[in-house]
Design a protein around this motif. Sequence first.
Motif, PDB file in Angstrom:
ATOM      1  N   PHE A   1      29.030  73.930  70.411  1.00 39.58           N
ATOM      2  CA  PHE A   1      28.496  73.943  69.054  1.00 39.58           C
ATOM      3  C   PHE A   1      29.599  73.728  68.018  1.00 39.58           C
ATOM      4  N   SER A   2      30.753  74.347  68.226  1.00 35.81           N
ATOM      5  CA  SER A   2      31.841  74.273  67.245  1.00 35.81           C
ATOM      6  C   SER A   2      32.402  72.871  67.108  1.00 35.81           C
ATOM      7  N   ASN A   3      32.257  72.046  68.138  1.00 27.80           N
ATOM      8  CA  ASN A   3      32.809  70.690  68.118  1.00 27.80           C
ATOM      9  C   ASN A   3      31.796  69.636  67.650  1.00 27.80           C
ATOM     10  N   ARG A   4      30.632  70.062  67.263  1.00 28.46           N
ATOM     11  CA  ARG A   4      29.618  69.112  66.809  1.00 28.46           C
ATOM     12  C   ARG A   4      29.730  68.869  65.308  1.00 28.46           C
ATOM     13  N   SER A   5      29.237  67.710  64.881  1.00 35.11           N
ATOM     14  CA  SER A   5      29.247  67.381  63.460  1.00 35.11           C
ATOM     15  C   SER A   5      28.212  68.241  62.734  1.00 35.11           C
ATOM     16  N   LYS A   6      28.245  68.198  61.402  1.00 34.07           N
ATOM     17  CA  LYS A   6      27.301  69.006  60.626  1.00 34.07           C
ATOM     18  C   LYS A   6      25.854  68.621  60.955  1.00 34.07           C
ATOM     19  N   PHE A   7      25.588  67.334  61.022  1.00 36.69           N
ATOM     20  CA  PHE A   7      24.240  66.877  61.352  1.00 36.69           C
ATOM     21  C   PHE A   7      23.847  67.312  62.754  1.00 36.69           C
TER      22      PHE A   7
ATOM     23  N   GLU B   1      22.263  54.454  62.154  1.00 33.55           N
ATOM     24  CA  GLU B   1      21.414  54.647  63.331  1.00 33.55           C
ATOM     25  C   GLU B   1      22.251  55.034  64.544  1.00 33.55           C
ATOM     26  N   GLU B   2      23.468  54.507  64.616  1.00 30.14           N
ATOM     27  CA  GLU B   2      24.357  54.835  65.734  1.00 30.14           C
ATOM     28  C   GLU B   2      24.712  56.318  65.731  1.00 30.14           C
ATOM     29  N   ASP B   3      25.043  56.851  64.548  1.00 32.17           N
ATOM     30  CA  ASP B   3      25.383  58.273  64.451  1.00 32.17           C
ATOM     31  C   ASP B   3      24.192  59.154  64.828  1.00 32.17           C
ATOM     32  N   ARG B   4      23.009  58.737  64.425  1.00 33.12           N
ATOM     33  CA  ARG B   4      21.817  59.513  64.770  1.00 33.12           C
ATOM     34  C   ARG B   4      21.571  59.499  66.271  1.00 33.12           C
ATOM     35  N   ASN B   5      21.736  58.330  66.892  1.00 31.19           N
ATOM     36  CA  ASN B   5      21.524  58.224  68.336  1.00 31.19           C
ATOM     37  C   ASN B   5      22.562  59.029  69.119  1.00 31.19           C
ATOM     38  N   VAL B   6      23.807  59.036  68.624  1.00 30.98           N
ATOM     39  CA  VAL B   6      24.859  59.832  69.268  1.00 30.98           C
ATOM     40  C   VAL B   6      24.514  61.315  69.212  1.00 30.98           C
ATOM     41  N   ALA B   7      24.009  61.741  68.059  1.00 29.05           N
ATOM     42  CA  ALA B   7      23.629  63.145  67.886  1.00 29.05           C
ATOM     43  C   ALA B   7      22.535  63.542  68.872  1.00 29.05           C
ATOM     44  N   VAL B   8      21.558  62.659  69.040  1.00 36.19           N
ATOM     45  CA  VAL B   8      20.451  62.938  69.968  1.00 36.19           C
ATOM     46  C   VAL B   8      20.977  63.106  71.390  1.00 36.19           C
ATOM     47  N   GLU B   9      21.887  62.212  71.805  1.00 38.17           N
ATOM     48  CA  GLU B   9      22.433  62.272  73.162  1.00 38.17           C
ATOM     49  C   GLU B   9      23.258  63.529  73.383  1.00 38.17           C
ATOM     50  N   ILE B  10      24.071  63.887  72.398  1.00 40.91           N
ATOM     51  CA  ILE B  10      24.914  65.081  72.517  1.00 40.91           C
ATOM     52  C   ILE B  10      24.070  66.341  72.667  1.00 40.91           C
ATOM     53  N   ILE B  11      23.025  66.431  71.855  1.00 41.65           N
ATOM     54  CA  ILE B  11      22.161  67.619  71.903  1.00 41.65           C
ATOM     55  C   ILE B  11      21.333  67.629  73.183  1.00 41.65           C
TER      56      ILE B  11
END
Length: 441
Positions: A148-154, A131-141
């Motif tokens: 874009f190049s520095n983001r994870s695959k998800f 859940e932490e990784d998902r929340n981090v992804a939401v904040e980054i986006i």
Amino acid sequence: MALFFYKGNENILNSKNQQTEEQPNKKIQDSFLKILDNKNLSFLLGSGCSSYEIELPKKRDQAVKKFQVGIPIMIPMAKEFYGSKEFEEKKKWLKEELKIDVENDPFATNLEIFLSTLHNLSFYYVNILSEEDRNVAVEIIKNNTTTFSNRSKFQKIETLIIDARNFLLNKCLNEENINLENDLELINLYKEFYRKLLTRNSTLPRINIFTTNYDLYSERAMDSLGIHYVNGFTGGINKFFNPAIFNYALAEKMDLSQSKWSVIDNFFYLYKIHGSVNWIEDPRQNKLFKVREIQEAKFDVLKQEENIMIHPSPLKYNASLGSPYSDLFREFQKKLMQNNNILVTLGYSFSDEHINNLIFQAFTIPSFRLIVIGEPKNKNAIEKLQNLNDPRIWIIGGKDDREYPIHYFRRFVKEMLPDLTADDLDNKMEATLNNLRELLK
């Protein structure tokens, strides 16, 4: 390519008695007079109905240029999205890392398939990441804190989903052309379509309008004409989806002393089976169905929403099997399976297998008829339907000396749909109302 009207494999316009150019159109229109009198009648509107081009002023020694004032069909829309400079890096990553080549079919011609594929990939990562990784992804986006190049695959997949969704949203809202009134011809065409359908015998059941389009042209046209419609939503300020409303009709009381009611004439059922740009998922509300209709359909408002209900996409579960899509497809199937039902398809290319399967199942009902306004060519789905040589399948279209083929929505409305309104009553009423407004100023 001449005009054609196939019943099975027989082109009934190939009559030796044809003497004038008007006769084919008249024969088609006479057939639609009978169609409008059919007890159970449904229309399926595809993306071709909301696509509308106008000619730009021609300059000396230059070819005529056309400008899209409506909603582009999926092929040019996908081409524009994939061809943008902002997409170059992402296109390369998709091909190298995910083996998704957007320059080849099925992605090259269909942005919906591309978006669905991304949703499936996202659904996979949502279930394996913390859940932490998902929340981090939401904040980054959301805050656009890394390139874009520095983001994870998800994170990259989620970024692409947002990009494609917002592109579709912006195109289907068509705010620029609406604000400049460039699309007046298109909205007037929709108004004429619904106005002509109102001339159908009022004792017959109301017409069902199914559409795969996300745009709001049907709603705008009916609102402008004062036509009532059921689209699956109930409520006042906050309208939430409730499929039970499709079982209701708007009626007026005919006899005050007795319980006698009559369904009003200006009334339609509207089913947006792929969703709409102004539908969002609202999990905060204490409702059984958590899909809400937004009244202010503006891009700046809607882009902030997490889940916009356009095209079935996996969220917590496979949304194509969940509400509202399952309810809308169930209504579609229920109407198709009625006895003596006619389905007229307009601007629909038969590229959606889910819809096609339901239509094909309806042929198990001997009284079912399918009327396709389109062109059979290059072994497309319409040509395959023609090759079935079933007289219950009518295919109408073709090109004469006019600029656009007769199976285009603009010519179908103006030339095929009969107009039973005497003395152009609708225009006279509109003129009278405008004059009254002037007097009240």
